[in-house]
Design a protein around this motif. Sequence first.
Motif, PDB file in Angstrom:
ATOM      1  N   ALA A  90       0.816  -1.209   0.000  1.00 10.90           N
ATOM      2  CA  ALA A  90       0.000   0.000   0.000  1.00 10.90           C
ATOM      3  C   ALA A  90       0.853   1.264   0.000  1.00 10.90           C
ATOM      4  O   ALA A  90       0.477   2.278  -0.602  1.00 10.90           O
ATOM      5  CB  ALA A  90      -0.937  -0.008   1.209  1.00 10.90           C
ATOM      6  N   LEU A  93       1.733   2.833  -3.376  1.00  9.76           N
ATOM      7  CA  LEU A  93       0.674   3.415  -4.193  1.00  9.76           C
ATOM      8  C   LEU A  93       0.651   4.929  -4.057  1.00  9.76           C
ATOM      9  O   LEU A  93       1.073   5.500  -3.043  1.00  9.76           O
ATOM     10  CB  LEU A  93      -0.686   2.853  -3.773  1.00  9.76           C
ATOM     11  CG  LEU A  93      -0.863   1.334  -3.841  1.00  9.76           C
ATOM     12  CD1 LEU A  93      -2.257   0.952  -3.367  1.00  9.76           C
ATOM     13  CD2 LEU A  93      -0.612   0.815  -5.252  1.00  9.76           C
ATOM     14  N   PRO A  96      -4.503   8.891  -2.074  1.00  9.81           N
ATOM     15  CA  PRO A  96      -5.843   9.166  -2.599  1.00  9.81           C
ATOM     16  C   PRO A  96      -5.921  10.547  -3.246  1.00  9.81           C
ATOM     17  O   PRO A  96      -5.393  11.526  -2.715  1.00  9.81           O
ATOM     18  CB  PRO A  96      -6.730   9.092  -1.345  1.00  9.81           C
ATOM     19  CG  PRO A  96      -5.978   8.194  -0.410  1.00  9.81           C
ATOM     20  CD  PRO A  96      -4.526   8.484  -0.653  1.00  9.81           C
ATOM     21  N   ALA A 115       0.841   5.287 -11.746  1.00  7.61           N
ATOM     22  CA  ALA A 115      -0.012   5.300 -10.564  1.00  7.61           C
ATOM     23  C   ALA A 115      -1.223   4.398 -10.766  1.00  7.61           C
ATOM     24  O   ALA A 115      -1.605   3.630  -9.869  1.00  7.61           O
ATOM     25  CB  ALA A 115      -0.453   6.733 -10.254  1.00  7.61           C
ATOM     26  N   GLU A 116      -1.844   4.474 -11.939  1.00 11.65           N
ATOM     27  CA  GLU A 116      -3.026   3.649 -12.222  1.00 11.65           C
ATOM     28  C   GLU A 116      -2.675   2.171 -12.301  1.00 11.65           C
ATOM     29  O   GLU A 116      -3.414   1.319 -11.798  1.00 11.65           O
ATOM     30  CB  GLU A 116      -3.674   4.108 -13.528  1.00 11.65           C
ATOM     31  CG  GLU A 116      -4.361   5.463 -13.435  1.00 11.65           C
ATOM     32  CD  GLU A 116      -5.147   5.806 -14.685  1.00 11.65           C
ATOM     33  OE1 GLU A 116      -5.068   5.028 -15.670  1.00 11.65           O
ATOM     34  OE2 GLU A 116      -5.832   6.837 -14.687  1.00 11.65           O
ATOM     35  N   LYS A 119      -1.885   0.670  -8.861  1.00 15.21           N
ATOM     36  CA  LYS A 119      -3.139   0.488  -8.121  1.00 15.21           C
ATOM     37  C   LYS A 119      -3.859  -0.763  -8.601  1.00 15.21           C
ATOM     38  O   LYS A 119      -4.379  -1.547  -7.794  1.00 15.21           O
ATOM     39  CB  LYS A 119      -4.023   1.725  -8.291  1.00 15.21           C
ATOM     40  CG  LYS A 119      -5.367   1.631  -7.566  1.00 15.21           C
ATOM     41  CD  LYS A 119      -6.196   2.885  -7.810  1.00 15.21           C
ATOM     42  CE  LYS A 119      -7.563   2.786  -7.134  1.00 15.21           C
ATOM     43  NZ  LYS A 119      -8.387   3.992  -7.379  1.00 15.21           N
ATOM     44  N   TYR A 122      -2.074  -3.919  -7.407  1.00 19.87           N
ATOM     45  CA  TYR A 122      -2.313  -4.066  -5.967  1.00 19.87           C
ATOM     46  C   TYR A 122      -3.709  -4.625  -5.704  1.00 19.87           C
ATOM     47  O   TYR A 122      -3.885  -5.547  -4.887  1.00 19.87           O
ATOM     48  CB  TYR A 122      -2.142  -2.718  -5.281  1.00 19.87           C
ATOM     49  CG  TYR A 122      -2.512  -2.717  -3.811  1.00 19.87           C
ATOM     50  CD1 TYR A 122      -1.620  -3.196  -2.845  1.00 19.87           C
ATOM     51  CD2 TYR A 122      -3.748  -2.234  -3.384  1.00 19.87           C
ATOM     52  CE1 TYR A 122      -1.961  -3.206  -1.498  1.00 19.87           C
ATOM     53  CE2 TYR A 122      -4.092  -2.234  -2.042  1.00 19.87           C
ATOM     54  CZ  TYR A 122      -3.198  -2.725  -1.102  1.00 19.87           C
ATOM     55  OH  TYR A 122      -3.535  -2.723   0.231  1.00 19.87           O
ATOM     56  N   GLN A 123      -4.714  -4.085  -6.383  1.00 14.03           N
ATOM     57  CA  GLN A 123      -6.092  -4.515  -6.175  1.00 14.03           C
ATOM     58  C   GLN A 123      -6.288  -5.990  -6.509  1.00 14.03           C
ATOM     59  O   GLN A 123      -7.065  -6.690  -5.858  1.00 14.03           O
ATOM     60  CB  GLN A 123      -7.045  -3.658  -7.012  1.00 14.03           C
ATOM     61  CG  GLN A 123      -7.195  -2.237  -6.506  1.00 14.03           C
ATOM     62  CD  GLN A 123      -8.069  -1.393  -7.410  1.00 14.03           C
ATOM     63  OE1 GLN A 123      -8.166  -1.632  -8.623  1.00 14.03           O
ATOM     64  NE2 GLN A 123      -8.703  -0.376  -6.849  1.00 14.03           N
TER      65      GLN A 123
END
Length: 261
Positions: A90, A93, A96, A115-116, A119, A122-123
């Motif tokens: 995390a 990343l 927010p 960045a995208e 993410k 990670y998801q």
Amino acid sequence: MRVLSLLALSAVLAFGQHTISGSGTIAGDSTSNLATWPTLSAGSSGSFFVSDGTSLRLVGSNGVPIETRKWDGKITTKQHVDATAKLITAKELAPPGYIELAKSLGMKAPTEDEAELLKLIYQHGWKVYDFDKVDDYLCRQAASMKANTRWVWKPMRDKDEKAFAAVGGVEWRETVGMGYVYGQVYDKRVPMAILETAKCVMEDMESAVFLVSDFAVVKPDPFLAVSTPGLLQAGKIFIVARWDEPGFQEEPVTPGPLARK
């Protein structure tokens, strides 16, 4: 290499899906020909330039990068390379609101793309392989098979090949941290689970570009990497899966289950 002959060369050579022409020298040995081109220019498929002194191994009418690194006789196993794959944490990343703020400022790839993509990885709980470890593994695998060509990335789809061709300086040469991209679409079987992984990426990132590792003369264990045109220009890829021998139904070693989605 034992040189049997050395002569001036002026020829047209197939390199991936493109045709290149140029002049230089060619040295013959007992296995194949090694061409050193002072300059290379493209045929009708587009324009590109390969640095002075580029050496290509001639396999039939095709040119592939030669392996110049020395092999120490040691083998890196697939278990070793799998053990180096790491989960994105995390703290890696973007915070927010970062992507939205970057967009509002007009910042484009690779900042926004990275960045995208981080993410997304990670998801889904996918592990990411270290490029240097993969490079070492594939280099040693080729050496153990007596291959004298480098491993390369090949576009997984026609769309990916077009993306490479549109990004100057990516195809045909080595990029630090990324390796060689060979302008020929990967033509071996890809397991369904890997296609599902690519579809997961595409659902959130239409700009994603996919690469599969391959050799011209041996059959390696393939790796899947994902990038975008912007990240390619920055020499950044993310290697997210490996599988044994090409096949339709074989289960890949990674990624694991979609744990975080």
